[in-house]
Design a protein around this motif. Structure first.
Motif, PDB file in Angstrom:
ATOM      1  N   ARG A 171       3.081   2.992   8.228  1.00 55.69           N
ATOM      2  CA  ARG A 171       2.187   2.165   7.415  1.00 55.69           C
ATOM      3  C   ARG A 171       0.726   2.545   7.624  1.00 55.69           C
ATOM      4  N   TRP A 174       0.071   5.718   5.720  1.00 56.85           N
ATOM      5  CA  TRP A 174       0.082   5.541   4.270  1.00 56.85           C
ATOM      6  C   TRP A 174      -1.109   4.723   3.785  1.00 56.85           C
ATOM      7  N   ARG A 175      -1.599   3.816   4.596  1.00 56.85           N
ATOM      8  CA  ARG A 175      -2.817   3.098   4.207  1.00 56.85           C
ATOM      9  C   ARG A 175      -3.990   4.063   4.074  1.00 56.85           C
ATOM     10  N   PHE A 178      -3.523   6.202   0.922  1.00 50.69           N
ATOM     11  CA  PHE A 178      -3.858   5.452  -0.284  1.00 50.69           C
ATOM     12  C   PHE A 178      -5.370   5.318  -0.429  1.00 50.69           C
ATOM     13  N   LEU A 195       3.708   2.244  -0.253  1.00 51.55           N
ATOM     14  CA  LEU A 195       3.023   1.443   0.749  1.00 51.55           C
ATOM     15  C   LEU A 195       3.330  -0.043   0.569  1.00 51.55           C
ATOM     16  N   GLU A 199       5.151  -2.402   3.340  1.00 52.70           N
ATOM     17  CA  GLU A 199       4.488  -3.586   3.890  1.00 52.70           C
ATOM     18  C   GLU A 199       5.330  -4.845   3.677  1.00 52.70           C
TER      19      GLU A 199
END
Length: 208
Positions: A171, A174-175, A178, A195, A199
Motif C-alpha cells: 500500500r 502504491w500510494r 499514484f 490502490l 485499502e
C-alpha cells in the motif's frame, strides 16, 4: 536389463521360500502373485528403454493481458528496454522464471542507466523466488534513483509485495505510485483502482 532384474527377483523369492520353510500348499499362491506381478511388468513396463534422470515438470505461466497493457502505458513498447521485457515475458510464459531474471540481468548490464530495466529486473527476481528479497529490493531502489518522479518503480515494487503477501508494505508503494502519476493518464486510473481495492481489503481486515 529389466527382464534380467525380474528373473533375479524371482529366483530370490524362490530361495526365500525354501530358506523360510514356507509350507508347500502356499507355494502355488505365492507363485501366482509373483507371476501376476511379472505379467503386469511385461505388459506395462518398458525394460528396453534406457534409464534417464527424472526431469522436473515445467508449467507455463500465463501473463495477464491487462498487465501487459498497463506496462505498455507506463513504460512504453517500442524502445530498446522494451525488447528485453518482451524476451523476459517469453521466458515466463515457458515456465522458466530464472531465465526471465537472467534476461533482465543482461539488460541492466547493457543499459545500466535504464530505470525500466532495473524495474523489471526487480519484478523478475521476485517472480523467481516469490518473495521480495534483497536483490529485488535493490533493483527497485536503483530504478527509483534513476527515475525518482516516475510511478513505475514504486508501482512494481508494490505489486511485488502484493504477490509476496505483504499488503501493508504494498500500500505504501502504491500510494507513492499514484501520487506520482500525472492527471489524465490511463495508468493513473489503473493504479488508483488497485490502490482503492487494496485499502478496502486492509480496512476490513481481510488481508494484512
Amino acid at each position: 536389463m529389466g527382464y534380467l532384474t525380474l528373473a533375479l527377483l524371482g529366483g530370490a523369492a524362490f530361495a526365500a521360500l525354501v530358506a523360510l520353510r514356507v509350507a508347500r500348499p502356499l507355494w502355488s499362491l505365492l507363485g501366482a502373485a509373483l507371476f501376476l506381478g511379472a505379467a503386469g511388468y511385461a505388459w506395462q513396463g518398458r525394460p528396453l528403454l534406457a534409464s534417464a534422470a527424472a526431469m522436473p515438470r515445467i508449467d507455463a505461466a500465463p501473463i495477464e493481458p491487462e498487465m501487459i497493457a498497463l506496462r505498455a502505458s507506463l513504460l512504453g513498447s517500442y524502445t530498446q528496454d522494451a525488447a528485453y521485457l518482451i524476451a523476459s515475458d517469453a521466458m515466463v510464459r515457458s515456465g522458466d522464471p530464472r531465465a526471465a531474471a537472467a534476461v533482465m540481468l543482461g539488460a541492466v548490464r547493457k543499459l545500466p542507466n535504464s530505470f525500466i530495466a532495473w524495474t523489471w529486473l526487480g519484478t523478475t527476481l521476485t517472480g523467481e523466488t516469490g518473495q521480495v528479497q534483497p536483490p529485488a529490493l535493490l533493483a527497485f531502489r536503483r530504478a527509483a534513483q534513476l527515475a525518482p518522479e516516475h510511478p513505475a518503480p514504486p508501482f512494481y515494487a508494490g505489486l511485488a509485495y502484493v504477490r509476496a503477501g505483504d499488503f501493508a508494505t504494498a500500500r505504501a508503494y502504491w500510494r507513492r505510485a499514484f501520487a506520482l502519476s500525472p492527471q489524465g493518464t490511463s495508468y493513473r486510473q489503473e493504479i488508483g483502482l488497485r490502490l482503492t481495492l487494496l485499502e478496502r481489503l486492509l480496512a476490513v481486515g481481510a488481508v494484512r
